[in-house]
Every structure is written in C-alpha cells, then in structure tokens.
Enzyme design. Structure first.
Site, short mmCIF file in Angstrom:
data_model
loop_
_atom_site.label_atom_id
_atom_site.label_comp_id
_atom_site.label_asym_id
_atom_site.label_seq_id
_atom_site.Cartn_x
_atom_site.Cartn_y
_atom_site.Cartn_z
N SER A 1 -7.47 -7.33 -0.83
CA SER A 1 -6.38 -7.84 -1.55
C SER A 1 -7.45 -8.12 -3.05
O SER A 1 -8.15 -7.71 -3.43
CB SER A 1 -5.80 -8.74 -1.25
OG SER A 1 -4.59 -9.21 -2.51
N ASP B 1 1.69 -0.10 0.39
CA ASP B 1 1.46 -1.57 0.03
C ASP B 1 2.06 -1.72 -1.40
O ASP B 1 1.62 -0.98 -2.40
CB ASP B 1 -0.08 -1.56 -0.09
CG ASP B 1 -0.78 -2.78 -0.42
OD1 ASP B 1 0.08 -3.72 -0.72
OD2 ASP B 1 -1.81 -2.98 -0.38
#
Length: 556
Positions: free
Chosen positions: A207, A484
C-alpha cells in the site's frame, strides 16, 4: 494449542475489527468513527492503542511480553529528527523487530525488510511470522525485519502532534530513515556485518509502504538491492473518485444496483423538503449537515478493502452489508410503523409520506444498527457524527494517532475520495462528497504553526516526481490485486502504460486480489489457495534469481 488460539484471536483483532472510514473515506467522519471506537473500547475496559492506518484502523495491544502471540521483541535504532538540517541535533529511537529462525550465517544471505508504513509496527508481526517476510527469509536463508515508520507506534520523534511537531513527518525524511538504518544497523545476536551495500537487502512494502519500497529502489539503488511494491500507490492524487468505482464494478451486481439506486434516491430526497424525515429514518434526524449524513453512509463501502483470501484474518463485513441491503420486507416490521410495500415496484411508503425503495429502508436499518447504536445517547448524533466544529479536531496528544496519516494525506498524498466528476456517471457514494468537504479536515486539524503551514492542497507532485505510474527499475517488482480499490493509483492503473512481466522487472496482477494479498501467508504455503501459492512461488523464484547476480562492492 493455547498459543495458536491466542495468535488466531490476535490476527482477528488486527485485521477484522477495522473502521475503513480511516481507510479511504477519511475526512472528519473517519476521525469521528475512530474516536467512537476508542471511546467504546475504553468503556469496555479493553486495553487497546488505536493506530490510524491508511487502509484501516487497527487496534493494537502491542504487548511484546511473555504473553505476546509472536516470538519477536522490539529493538531500537537511533535516528536524527531531521536528516537534512544539521542545525537540528535532536534524535529519536526507531523500533524494529527481527526474525532469525531461517538465518544462515556467513553465506551472503539477504536481509528481507518490511516497511511498517502508516501504523504501529507491531501490527505487522503476522508478516514477520508467517507472511511474506518469513516466506522469503525461509527461501533464502536470510534475516527478516519489520521497520516501524517514524511517528507511528513508539517510534516518536515528538512529544505531541501539533502542526509544528509533525513537520518532520514526510516521505523524504522517512525514506532517509530507512537508508540510514540499512547502512548502519548492528543486529543484536548476529556477529557478522549485515549492513548494505555489502549484504543484499530486499525491501518490501504494501500500500503506502509499497510506494515507499519502489521509491527506495529508485532513490537508493546502492543500498536497496531489490524491492517489491505490493499494491504500491506510486501515483498520488488529490481526488480519488476511482476508489469507489472499482468497488462498484467488482461487487456483486445486485449489491451495486442496490447502492446506485439508494444513493440516487437519497441525493434526490436531500434536495427536497424531505431531508429531515429521511435522516430520521436512519436515526440521524438531528445531524445538521447533509454532507456528514452521506459521509457516514459511505463508510460501509470501504469494508471491501478488508477482504482477504485467508478467512482467519479477512473481514466479511462488506458481504454482510450487501446482504442487509437485500433483506426482504418482513424483517423490517420491527420498526413499529405501518409500511405500505408495493411488490411490483419494490417501493415502500412510510407514514411520513416518503416513498423509498426497500434497499434504502434496509440501508437505514444497517446504519442504525452499526453506527448510531454506538453513539452515547447523552451525546447525540451531532456530537458523534458532525464534522463542522473545528475544535473537536484540534487535540494534539501523542495518543491522537488519527492525526498522523491525516497529516500525510493533507501535505503530500491526497486521495480524497469523492463522487465521480461526471454527474451522470453511475455512483455508489453521494454527490455531496466533494473535494471541499473531504479536505475540510486539513484546515480544521492543522492550524498554521510557527515553523510549518499545511498547504491548501497536498503537494502530490513531490511524490509523483519519483516515478508516478511509470516508476521502474531492475529488481523492482510490481504486484497488485485485480479488484483492489487502490489499483487506479498503482502501475497497474488503467491510466498507466502496460509493461512486460520479466524476472528482472516482475509485473504481476493477482486474480480477484484485493489489497496487498501477497503480504499474507500460511505457515505451510502449500496450504494456500492456488492463486496465492502461485504468486508466492513466483516471488521466491525471482528473488532467488536476483540474488544469484549479487556482488558485494567491497568483495575482494
């Protein structure tokens, strides 16, 4: 057996009890929900330290004692507060943990370091124990490390979180922390020198930390031999409307249709004289601002990000939300109201005169059960969920950890989640989620200090100048998830150029993967689902191939 149970409970605590408002529906409403969870934890005598993670709010006991579920203790490394101004001579201690169970001394084995990112570093222990750090260390005979990010957990360069105190929380300073650590750390209990560049270091991040892994490989190629950016958000953007769009397209079509229809109806009712009875239906009749109302309604959508392939740690909250929207009319009779339901149109007429779809009625019941019920009656919903009172966001204690990632968002990273810019585009969040509203927290929480002023909008250029969508280097792996919600900000974005997947520059997309799916792992990877086992074996392979070419600069 007891230890296994404790570990399982710990993992569940870390990864399923999350408030994703802290993830991408941030802003003041995200802070409200963080505070509410903190308050409820204290009232139930739960000893938790809450860290405001960029992907979720993680509640951490952070024990590090004999009862800790993970066999690692924290160590400390001395860092300067400011790497670039020699006149500032203060230092602080950066915390890290090491896994030496697979270490083969004097073999040239690597150090696998995981960037702790925007949370308490102890929350990353699963990845050091059975996840990607342990997997790669086992495959290479290396040492595994988790390095806590400055300001997070107990790696604190300041004693409070005022605007001035936070001025050293930026990408440049924290990247230099990692570089200084790699070049100078002396691991306790290890006799040989494992510093870079004479030892190959493989830098991993997921991330925000995934973007940092890519940045480390580009900025410090002599120290970082290889890097893996998992769900790495290398593109910083002020507006991030695509986050909800990915979810809209990837979710069950029935759920997305319920959401689209509900949000369209809610926006329409807010434009009419029926806004008060609408809010009352949700238990939010006293909430003054429509923006606060729709921001709370958006929160459950972010639970998509908490999905995981491992049911022991993944959240099913998004699926439960979708199921709630699709409930039949009969269970709703507990409202003690006379409801008129038209089976042909799927519309419900309430005594107040509002005609709404059944999905909106179900939506209202879900919000009341999940959120309004958590608000103390003596406070009232305006105190719990209102965001227009500046003073409630001007608490500067070291324990107000929501300020950390919010500060990074407001200064460099952005990612304000808004409605689509095209008003005719299908949407699952209200059109009232504007940039002005979402970024209001930056002006409220960070008044100008003596030494630092938060910019009007984050300086995303300083991040994107490091490579943006096109960031690339030899021995830099890009790994993302197909569904995602952060994919639009990664090199796999539809805005980015396609590229070839090679051993030297891996470029991989996990089918049906959500957020950094490769970071998680089982003790025996052969027990993992096929798509996860596949990506782990591919990662082992390309890292082993990279290491074959390593030559220490100081080797004879």
């Amino acid at each position: 057996m007891a230890l296994k149970l404790v570990t399982a409970l710990w993992l569940a605590l870390l990864l399923t009890q999350s408030v994703i408002a802290s993830g991408r529906f941030m802003g003041g409403q995200g802070v409200n929900l963080w505070k509410l969870k903190q308050r409820n934890a204290k009232s139930s005598n739960t000893k938790l330290e809450a860290s405001f993670d960029g992907s979720q709010t993680v509640l951490s006991e952070d024990p590090e004692g004999s009862d800790a579920p993970f066999p690692f203790i924290g160590h400390w490394f001395k860092q300067p507060v400011d790497h670039f101004d020699p006149s500032i001579t203060r230092h602080w201690r950066q915390r890290y943990w090491i896994n030496t169970r697979h270490y083969r001394p004097n073999t040239g084995a690597p150090v696998i370091v995981l960037d702790g990112g925007e949370t308490n570093g102890y929350d990353r222990m699963p990845f050091l124990d059975t996840g990607i750090v342990d997997i790669l260390a086992k495959a290479t005979g290396g040492v595994g490390v988790v390095l806590e990010h400055r300001y997070y957990g107990t790696s604190r360069p300041a004693h409070d979180l005022t605007t001035d105190s936070l001025r050293f929380l930026n990408n440049s300073q924290s990247l230099q922390d990692s570089a200084n650590f790699m070049a100078n750390v002396k691991f306790p209990g290890i006799g040989e020198d494992l510093t870079a560049p004479n030892t190959p270091w493989i830098y991993y991040g997921g991330s925000y930390a995934g973007a940092r892994a890519a940045h480390m490989r580009v900025l410090y190629p002599d120290l970082v031999y290889g890097a893996i950016a998992s769900s790495g958000v290398t593109h910083a953007s002020i507006i991030n409307w695509e986050y909800a769009e990915i979810i809209r397209k990837a979710a069950d079509p029935k759920c997305s249709k319920h959401l689209e229809k509900s949000i369209k109806a809610i926006d329409h009712l807010l434009e009419t004289g029926l806004r008060t009875p609408l809010k009352q239906l949700f238990g939010l009749g006293e909430l003054q601002h429509d923006e606060d109302f729709v921001a709370l309604l958006a929160d459950p959508i972010g639970n998509w990000q908490a999905k995981n392939w491992d049911p022991a740690v993944g959240s099913t909250e998004f699926d439960q939300f979708c199921a709630a929207l699709d409930r039949p009319i009969m269970p709703r009779m507990d409202l003690n109201e006379t409801l008129f339901y038209n089976h042909e149109t799927d519309m419900v007429t309430l005594p107040s005169g509002i005609e709404i779809s059944l999905a909106v009625l179900n939506y209202a019941q879900y919000i009341k059960e999940k959120f309004v019920s958590q608000c103390p009656e003596e406070d009232g919903v305006e105190k719990c969920f209102g965001t227009f009172d500046d003073e409630k966001f001007q608490e500067f204690s070291i324990f107000d950890t929501w300020r950390l990632w919010t500060f990074q968002v407001c200064t460099e990273w952005g990612y304000f989640t808004t409605a689509p810019p095209d008003p005719d585009h299908p949407r699952i969040v209200s059109k009232l989620l504007t940039l002005e509203y979402e970024s209001m927290i930056c002006r409220q929480a960070f008044p100008p200090g003596k030494f630092f002023t938060v910019p009007a909008f984050p300086n995303v250029t300083i991040v994107n100048a490091l490579g943006d969508f096109d960031i690339a280097a030899d021995r830099l792996a890009i790994i993302d998830g197909e569904v995602d919600p952060w994919k639009p900000c990664t090199p796999h974005s539809s805005y980015a150029k396609d590229r070839e997947d090679t051993i030297l520059r891996p470029f991989k997309l996990i089918p049906n993967g959500v957020h950094h799916y490769d970071e998680f792992g089982l003790k025996n990877i052969e027990d993992e689902p096929p798509e996860i086992l596949k990506i782990h074996k591919e990662m082992i392979h390309f890292v082993q191939e990279w290491l074959k070419d390593f030559k220490a600069p100081n080797a004879a």
